[in-house]
Design a protein around this motif. Structure first.
Motif, short mmCIF file in Angstrom:
data_model
loop_
_atom_site.label_atom_id
_atom_site.label_comp_id
_atom_site.label_asym_id
_atom_site.label_seq_id
_atom_site.Cartn_x
_atom_site.Cartn_y
_atom_site.Cartn_z
N TRP A 191 -57.16 97.25 120.75
CA TRP A 191 -58.58 96.89 120.55
C TRP A 191 -59.06 95.89 121.61
N GLU A 213 -58.76 90.25 115.82
CA GLU A 213 -59.27 91.60 115.60
C GLU A 213 -60.28 91.60 114.45
N LYS A 214 -61.38 92.26 114.64
CA LYS A 214 -62.47 92.37 113.64
C LYS A 214 -63.14 91.02 113.37
#
Length: 378
Positions: free
Chosen positions: A40, A17-18
């Motif tokens: 996500w 994530e990210k």
């Protein structure tokens, strides 16, 4: 990502994530609704049924033969849908988690796309116990020969893969859930620990009943002041314990297999446990044992194919069960661990530090992110 819905997979994918990667998850079994904890990720679900017809669940339950006949025409093939999604998404990398349920169903498609990078994470008994799990040697070797990059959770499985068709240099040894986040506040001192914790798998590979029978060989006086917590317990284990006059004298809590217990809750229980006992005929690196070590519980763990000795030095920071069916030997290990407080104190200090140094989730995150970039460029 191609995987079944699984806690370890969710833990792994959340490391990205990210990260800047665009991630899709193809649920190879199409089991259940979208998963909020990886919201996500672009999730490919609800692909299996051509038509979710009225009263489908009732027909499945009451008329199973009719339901099976209908589903021959009503269910889409994994490979067909996967190929369609592959053409739509045009990914740089396909990464499958576990061989039989995620790898084999897409193998033919991946063989017809040789330019596409194919990563594989082995889980549990995937590699070590493949024959006993019903996998043919030719199929096993065929699968490994298509894999471009392999991730195992132990050195043992990579060596087996090398001798069975995996012909690339690229590999990583990384714990299957992408690392552990240790809750240091829940790690209790030796004197505060009042739980004996047991993993309750009894499914042909898991041998929890041998642990339960081993406890019955011990004097009640030795363990009566402890609570026995059995988690992920198969119904055979639950029924055995409930029918036992020995366990009727003790405080016992059972979490059935399939009953949702948050991983954070299990870690807290480990942080209160004097020992954690798990026993099986086959496994990869036992994640639950590593978690228990990180939370300060003394591990007593089976050692199939000498995998557990990669993290446990017998008699120093834990005990190795060398014969999973030897109830008396297991009983002796449990008795020795309970009685030897000094050994457990040394092991707790060593293990918490060892897990933090080698399996720290924060430290592994960048390694995992970089891994995908490296595979893409090679």
């Amino acid at each position: 990502m191609v995987a079944i819905p699984n806690h370890h997979f969710f833990q792994w994918v959340n490391q990205l994530e990210k990260s800047g990667h665009e991630v899709y998850w193809f649920d190879s079994t199409d089991g259940g609704p979208e998963v909020s904890r990886i919201s996500w990720v672009k999730q490919i679900k609800s692909w299996k049924l051509r038509w979710d017809f009225p009263f489908r669940s009732a027909i499945k339950k009451q008329l199973p033969k009719l339901y099976t006949s209908i589903q021959k025409y009503n269910e889409r093939k994994v490979s067909t849908v996967f190929k369609q999604k592959l053409n739509e998404i045009q990914p740089d990398i396909v990464h499958c988690f576990e061989m039989r349920l995620a790898g084999f169903p897409i193998l033919e498609v991946m063989e017809k796309s040789p330019q596409l990078k194919f990563m594989y994470s082995s889980w549990g008994s995937d590699i070590f116990y493949y024959k006993e799990l019903g996998v043919q040697e030719t199929q096993f070797k065929r699968f490994l020969s298509r894999v471009d990059y392999i991730i195992t959770d132990c050195k043992r499985d990579f060596k087996i893969a090398q001798t069975n068709g995996y012909n690339h240099e690229g590999y990583s040894v990384i714990i299957g859930n992408g690392g552990l986040a240790i809750d240091f506040e829940s790690i209790q001192t030796l004197s505060e620990r009042q739980i004996i914790m047991i993993k309750g798998y009894e499914d042909g590979v898991g041998k929890a009943l041998e642990i339960i029978k081993a406890l019955e060989l011990l004097p009640v006086a030795l363990i009566k002041d402890f609570e026995i917590v059995i988690y992920s317990a198969n119904i055979l284990v639950k029924e055995y314990v409930e029918d036992s006059s020995f366990f009727a004298q003790l405080k016992v809590k059972i979490f059935e297999r399939g009953q949702f217990v948050a991983n954070s809750e299990l870690l807290k229980i480990m942080g209160k446990s004097i020992i954690h006992v798990a026993n099986s005929l086959s496994d990869g690196l036992p994640t639950s044992a590593v978690e228990a070590m990180g939370m300060g519980a003394f591990p007593i763990q089976s050692n199939p194919g000498k995998v557990t000795e990669e993290v446990i030095i017998n008699g120093i920071n834990g005990f190795l069960i060398e014969k999973p069916n030897d109830v008396e030997a297991i009983a002796n290990l449990i008795k020795t661990a309970i009685e030897n407080k000094q050994m457990r104190a040394r092991a707790q200090e060593y293990n918490v530090h060892f897990v933090q140094q080698n399996y720290n989730r924060t430290q592994l995150q960048q390694e995992i992110i970089n891994l995908y970039q490296r595979v893409k460029l090679n």
